[in-house]
Scaffold this motif. Structure first.
Motif, PDB file in Angstrom:
ATOM      1  N   LEU A  10     -43.119 -61.509   5.324  1.00 39.18           N
ATOM      2  CA  LEU A  10     -43.406 -60.123   5.680  1.00 39.18           C
ATOM      3  C   LEU A  10     -43.341 -59.203   4.468  1.00 39.18           C
ATOM      4  N   GLU A  11     -42.474 -59.518   3.534  1.00 38.21           N
ATOM      5  CA  GLU A  11     -42.323 -58.675   2.350  1.00 38.21           C
ATOM      6  C   GLU A  11     -43.575 -58.661   1.478  1.00 38.21           C
ATOM      7  N   ILE A  15     -49.485 -53.254   3.921  1.00 35.70           N
ATOM      8  CA  ILE A  15     -49.751 -52.811   5.290  1.00 35.70           C
ATOM      9  C   ILE A  15     -50.891 -51.811   5.389  1.00 35.70           C
ATOM     10  N   ALA A  16     -51.326 -51.228   4.267  1.00 36.88           N
ATOM     11  CA  ALA A  16     -52.459 -50.305   4.329  1.00 36.88           C
ATOM     12  C   ALA A  16     -53.746 -51.019   4.707  1.00 36.88           C
ATOM     13  N   LYS A  17     -53.788 -52.349   4.515  1.00 37.90           N
ATOM     14  CA  LYS A  17     -55.016 -53.076   4.819  1.00 37.90           C
ATOM     15  C   LYS A  17     -54.776 -54.392   5.555  1.00 37.90           C
ATOM     16  N   LEU A  59     -40.881 -52.143  14.120  1.00 36.57           N
ATOM     17  CA  LEU A  59     -41.657 -51.470  13.086  1.00 36.57           C
ATOM     18  C   LEU A  59     -41.109 -50.070  12.870  1.00 36.57           C
ATOM     19  N   THR A  60     -41.058 -49.679  11.598  1.00 34.67           N
ATOM     20  CA  THR A  60     -40.443 -48.389  11.264  1.00 34.67           C
ATOM     21  C   THR A  60     -41.449 -47.245  11.273  1.00 34.67           C
ATOM     22  N   GLY A  61     -42.742 -47.584  11.121  1.00 35.95           N
ATOM     23  CA  GLY A  61     -43.746 -46.532  11.031  1.00 35.95           C
ATOM     24  C   GLY A  61     -43.861 -45.914   9.660  1.00 35.95           C
ATOM     25  N   TRP A  66     -41.470 -51.299   6.022  1.00 36.33           N
ATOM     26  CA  TRP A  66     -42.297 -51.057   7.197  1.00 36.33           C
ATOM     27  C   TRP A  66     -41.765 -51.732   8.450  1.00 36.33           C
ATOM     28  N   PHE A  67     -40.711 -52.547   8.283  1.00 38.75           N
ATOM     29  CA  PHE A  67     -40.123 -53.224   9.448  1.00 38.75           C
ATOM     30  C   PHE A  67     -38.609 -53.303   9.274  1.00 38.75           C
TER      31      PHE A  67
END
Length: 324
Positions: A10-11, A15-17, A59-61, A66-67
């Motif tokens: 996950l790291e 996340i933008a794409k 998810l943190t938003g 981000w998580f």
């Protein structure tokens, strides 16, 4: 639903794409519970079920982090795969031996009652470069061989060529050889390793100047917008990872014809999500491991592609529950 994503760490997500992130975000917005692991976290022991060592996610938003995960290595939680509602296999290529081993573990989990998307056997049966061979009427002139003499004969017949390894991703290892054949021998030696490795050769399609289009199929139905990846700065590769420019555009009649030809066939084999690559009027790849383009299409068109995918997962889960 309880959803387990088998993916890269996950790291490493951008996340933008990232399309897997788009799936997670759409699922979380509906209240579904998220888990994640990598293929190396899969395990089977005689007398027990296929198990994954997972992290429970929220998810943190926000961009970073981000998580939030309830568990961290080495204290991930053991989770039998047959006890979650759906396992979503999203490991990026390479399609190597370890990837194949993971599909065998996931297929054992299927035998134990797990719902795995895409189906593990279908992943094995559709290597992303070679799956197009089943549809010769849709593809450019193509050669698959280890033999340098075969490639030279193909070059003499077709002139301008693209050569690529079968296990590449993101445009890695792609070469263009024009009519003059400059460096053909050296390129072939690099790719086929003096006959030890198989190479794909295709006629160069000038329509690449208008983009290498990614068409997404969800349960055999095409998303009505494609992501055209347009080469930049003299590059022959349109891949975004190789610096291509992404432009979202509606499907053409040819795009729809290709999608409608392949969609029902691939969906019937257990491929819930597929990414077709089309240059001009020719199919060049069938991507089944972790097709991307969700966020680019969503941002440009307003169509929630992640939501469409989760719709499909929900339908598959409901059907699986009804069949029990």
């Amino acid at each position: 639903m309880d959803l387990l994503f088998v993916a890269d760490p996950l790291e490493s997500f951008k996340i933008a794409k990232d399309s897997t992130f788009a799936m997670m975000r759409a699922a979380a917005a509906r209240g579904h519970r998220l888990m994640a692991c990598t293929p190396r976290d899969l395990m089977w022991q005689s007398g027990g079920p296929v198990t994954a060592y997972v992290r429970d996610l929220s998810l943190t938003g926000t961009e970073a982090p981000w998580f939030q995960a309830a568990q961290q290595a080495p204290d991930e939680r053991p989770q039998p795969l047959a006890e979650v509602d759906a396992v979503i296999m999203r490991k990026d290529p390479p399609f190597d031996a370890e990837y194949l081993y993971a599909t065998h573990l996931l297929e054992q989990a299927e035998r134990e009652g797990a719902l795995v998307l895409n189906r593990p056997r279908a992943l094995r049966d559709h290597p992303e470069k070679l799956a197009i061979l089943e549809f010769p009427q849709l593809i450019p002139p193509t050669l698959v061989t280890r033999d340098a003499a075969d490639i030279r004969r193909f070059h003499a017949a077709h002139g301008d060529l693209i050569l690529k390894p079968l296990d590449g991703m993101g445009g890695m290892g792609i070469f263009r050889v024009r009519e003059d054949g400059l460096n053909l021998g050296s390129i072939v030696e690099t790719l086929n390793r003096h006959g030890a490795q198989t190479v794909m050769v295709q006629r160069f399609e000038p329509a690449i100047a208008q983009g290498d289009k990614r068409i997404l199929l969800i349960e055999g139905v095409a998303v009505p917008w494609a992501l055209a990846r347009i080469p930049q700065g003299g590059e022959v590769r349109g891949n975004l990872a190789a610096g291509g420019k992404g432009v979202v555009q509606p499907l053409t009649d040819t795009d729809r014809h290709i999608a409608e030809t392949l969609g029902p066939v691939l969906a019937a084999r257990g491929l819930t999500l597929v990414g077709l690559d089309v240059i001009g009027e020719r199919l060049t790849e069938i991507n089944v491991t972790s097709p991307t383009g969700f966020q680019e299409i969503t941002k440009a068109s307003g169509l929630d592609v992640g939501g469409l995918f989760i719709d499909a997962v929900e339908r598959r889960v409901q059907a699986a529950r009804a069949a029990r």
